[in-house]
Design an enzyme around this catalytic site. Structure first.
Site, PDB file in Angstrom:
ATOM      1  N   HIS A 126       0.831  -1.220   0.000  1.00  0.00           N
ATOM      2  CA  HIS A 126       0.000   0.000   0.000  1.00  0.00           C
ATOM      3  C   HIS A 126       0.862   1.266   0.000  1.00  0.00           C
ATOM      4  O   HIS A 126       0.321   2.364   0.040  1.00  0.00           O
ATOM      5  CB  HIS A 126      -0.889  -0.007   1.233  1.00  0.00           C
ATOM      6  CG  HIS A 126      -0.106  -0.267   2.482  1.00  0.00           C
ATOM      7  ND1 HIS A 126       0.319  -1.544   2.817  1.00  0.00           N
ATOM      8  CD2 HIS A 126       0.368   0.542   3.425  1.00  0.00           C
ATOM      9  CE1 HIS A 126       1.010  -1.481   3.920  1.00  0.00           C
ATOM     10  NE2 HIS A 126       1.071  -0.230   4.323  1.00  0.00           N
ATOM     11  N   ASP A 291      -1.166  -4.031  -4.087  1.00  0.00           N
ATOM     12  CA  ASP A 291      -0.929  -5.385  -4.590  1.00  0.00           C
ATOM     13  C   ASP A 291      -2.132  -6.306  -4.408  1.00  0.00           C
ATOM     14  O   ASP A 291      -2.022  -7.519  -4.612  1.00  0.00           O
ATOM     15  CB  ASP A 291       0.317  -5.983  -3.932  1.00  0.00           C
ATOM     16  CG  ASP A 291       0.170  -6.117  -2.433  1.00  0.00           C
ATOM     17  OD1 ASP A 291      -0.577  -5.326  -1.825  1.00  0.00           O
ATOM     18  OD2 ASP A 291       0.794  -7.021  -1.845  1.00  0.00           O
TER      19      ASP A 291
END
Ligand code: G1P
Ligand code: ZN
Length: 555
Positions: A126, A291
């Site tokens: 993140h 991701d």
């Protein structure tokens, strides 16, 4: 050493051994190695790290690996470096996502499905991406999960002693087309980024029921934050489940995530929050991180905390085809709210409390001790893979809504009525001076021995400790995992330092209070928790050590 490529007309490709100097900072944190791009770009930096991984694995010859990336800046360059080093180190086969794209959960899925010997995941999760932002490398083992601490420690040791690495000189591989390529004696297989993962989701959830839900007019707003889940969300929600076009926002992965911070929380997913709390809001909002392993769930004008989400999933698991026979157990990281503990109690199953970081769930899942796992940091998952899984969590919620025919808010409110509500917040203080942060934690640890039975602003302390965990499967011990202060009324404060930051220290303060009075289930969390937030600031001397009057991020 020389490697001969297949076919008589192919030239011989020489393995080059390059002399190098160690870098002192290649220690993997909570989730792999995360660094500023400018550090990653130093000559030999990535090469040293990859060689350390190959050296620790020892038996590379003939083995297969998966290579994944979240699409951030420097992914493509890194993929080419890694492939040339893998070929030089004897790896036989690498599966790489088309254009380098493979979400973290999809990578875990592919490692398991094709029984490869592990994988390399190029992601800083993140953290922001781009030339002036962050990059990261994770190493996953054959189970599909992050390498355990003994392995990452060995990689760190190897990185401190490295003197050379092996690489071949060869043209770059075209990873924009699906198909097989040859790199010296290694096969590079470019795979569809979505296919295997989507098949797994279809085997877990009731897709026809979710399709039906969308047909009856249910609306979803999925914000992929210009990160890796875009292609997955388009294919699963819009193309397969029939959600209307435009359901997926920011669905094209960009190398800098559009300049945003790809973290699905109320602060960083602000566009989604605006839509969900605005006029004509959709029935459900959801977002994933860079991701694709984190998730945020929202109902119409309603936020579901990650701790509540985990508890609701556990309580409703039997509605999902894959979990219809019940759960073996559940697990949560120590700072995560204790809401799921109450569900486990009622179901008569064990709830494991682990240190922060998904890697601690791996052994429990491998040993069949737990089915669902979750963390307060917007991470939820199950034993279908060995990573947390953002889209899986969103599909789980859609499946529950389809089965219960209630809104997300109704489902959560009913849950609180049954189990009580665990009010919860996390306050982050970012960019703290490293030495000050360490001193603060040391002072807190010293204090733990003196707190039991004491009253802090009128609230009696039941226990205080420096959390340590003994893995019930392999007996390994992880110490210094955060300071806990528990109160007689069930409330709790936890302090720990982040293991994923790239600049300075980040202090995380987690505050939780249990309430089962039916008239008190609708309070504002910050207001309800304010006593304990004040106790936390006071006890740890947060102002003194950080100079900050308030946190930088509240979730
Ligand atoms: C953070 C979260 C943790 C999560 C990790 C990787 O780690 O708190 O729950 O597993 O990111 O996504 P931290 O920065 O707190 O060490
Ligand atoms: Zn992530």
């Amino acid at each position: 050493m020389e490697i001969r490529t297949s076919g008589p007309e192919q030239p011989t490709i020489a393995v080059r051994t390059v002399q190098t100097q160690p870098f002192a900072d290649q220690k993997m944190g909570t989730s792999g190695l995360r660094k500023a791009v400018k550090l990653i770009k130093q000559p030999h930096y990535l090469e040293n790290l990859f060689q350390s991984i190959f050296d620790v694995r020892k038996d590379n010859v003939g083995k297969s690996l998966v290579l994944a990336g979240d699409g951030r800046y420097w992914n493509l360059e890194t993929i080419q470096i890694f492939l040339k080093m893998a070929a030089a180190n004897g790896i036989a086969h690498v599966k790489v996502g088309q254009n380098g794209i493979l979400s973290t959960p999809a990578a875990s899925c592919v490692i398991r499905k094709y029984k490869t010997d592990g994988g390399i995941l190029l992601t800083a999760s993140h953290n922001p991406g781009g030339e002036n932002a962050d990059f990261g490398v994770k190493y996953n083992i054959a189970s599909g999960g992050p390498a355990p601490e003994n392995v990452t420690n060995a990689i760190f040791e190897a990185s401190k002693a490295i003197s050379s690495y092996k690489i071949i000189d060869a043209p770059d591989i075209d990873i924009s087309r699906i198909g097989q390529h040859r790199l010296a004696e290694m096969t590079v297989e470019v795979i569809d980024s979505v296919l295997d993962y989507q098949e797994l989701m279809e085997s877990i959830f009731d897709f026809p029921a979710i399709k039906q839900l969308f047909q009856t007019g249910f609306t979803l707003c999925m914000d992929s934050l210009h990160a890796v889940t875009g292609p997955y969300a388009h294919s699963i929600f819009e193309k397969t489940l029939g959600a209307k076009n435009g359901t997926v926002h920011n669905g094209t992965p960009l190398t800098d995530f559009g300049g945003g911070h790809p973290d699905p929380n109320l602060v960083y997913a602000h566009d989604l929050v605006k839509i969900i709390f605005g006029d004509n809001a959709p029935d459900m909002g959801a977002a994933c991180d860079g991701d694709g392993d984190r998730n945020m769930i929202l109902g119409k004008k309603f936020f579901v905390t990650p701790g509540d989400s985990l508890a609701v999933l556990a309580a409703n698991a039997k509605l999902i085809p894959a979990y219809k026979n019940g759960l073996a157990g559940v697990a949560r990281s120590m700072p995560t709210s204790q809401a799921v503990d109450l569900v486990a109690q009622k179901l008569g199953i064990t709830c494991y409390e682990t240190p922060t970081g998904w890697k601690f769930f791996g052994n429990l899942m491998d040993a069949g001790k737990t089915t669902l796992c979750g963390e307060e940091s917007f991470g939820t998952g199950s034993n279908h893979i060995r990573e947390k899984d953002g889209l899986w969590a969103i599909l789980f919620w859609l499946n529950i809504v389809a089965a219960r025919k209630q809104s997300i808010e109704e489902i959560v409110r009913e849950h609180w009525k049954t189990y009580g509500r665990n009010y919860y917040t996390r306050h982050d203080y970012e960019g703290v001076d490293l030495a000050q942060a360490d001193q603060m934690m040391n002072e807190l640890i010293a204090l733990t021995g003196t707190l039991k039975g004491k009253k802090l602003q009128g609230h009696e302390v039941q226990y205080a400790d420096d959390f340590a965990y003994t893995d019930p499967v392999d007996g390994s011990v992880s110490k210094n995992q955060g300071v806990r202060i528990g109160f007689v009324d069930g409330s709790r404060i936890v302090f720990r330092l982040s293991g994923t930051g790239t600049t300075g220290a980040t202090l995380r303060v987690y505050v939780e209070k249990f309430e089962n009075n039916p008239d008190k289930l609708d309070q504002d969390s910050q207001e309800c928790l304010k006593d304990f937030i004040a106790i936390a600031r006071e006890t740890a001397g947060i102002k003194k050590h950080t100079g900050m009057d308030k946190p930088t991020v509240i979730t």
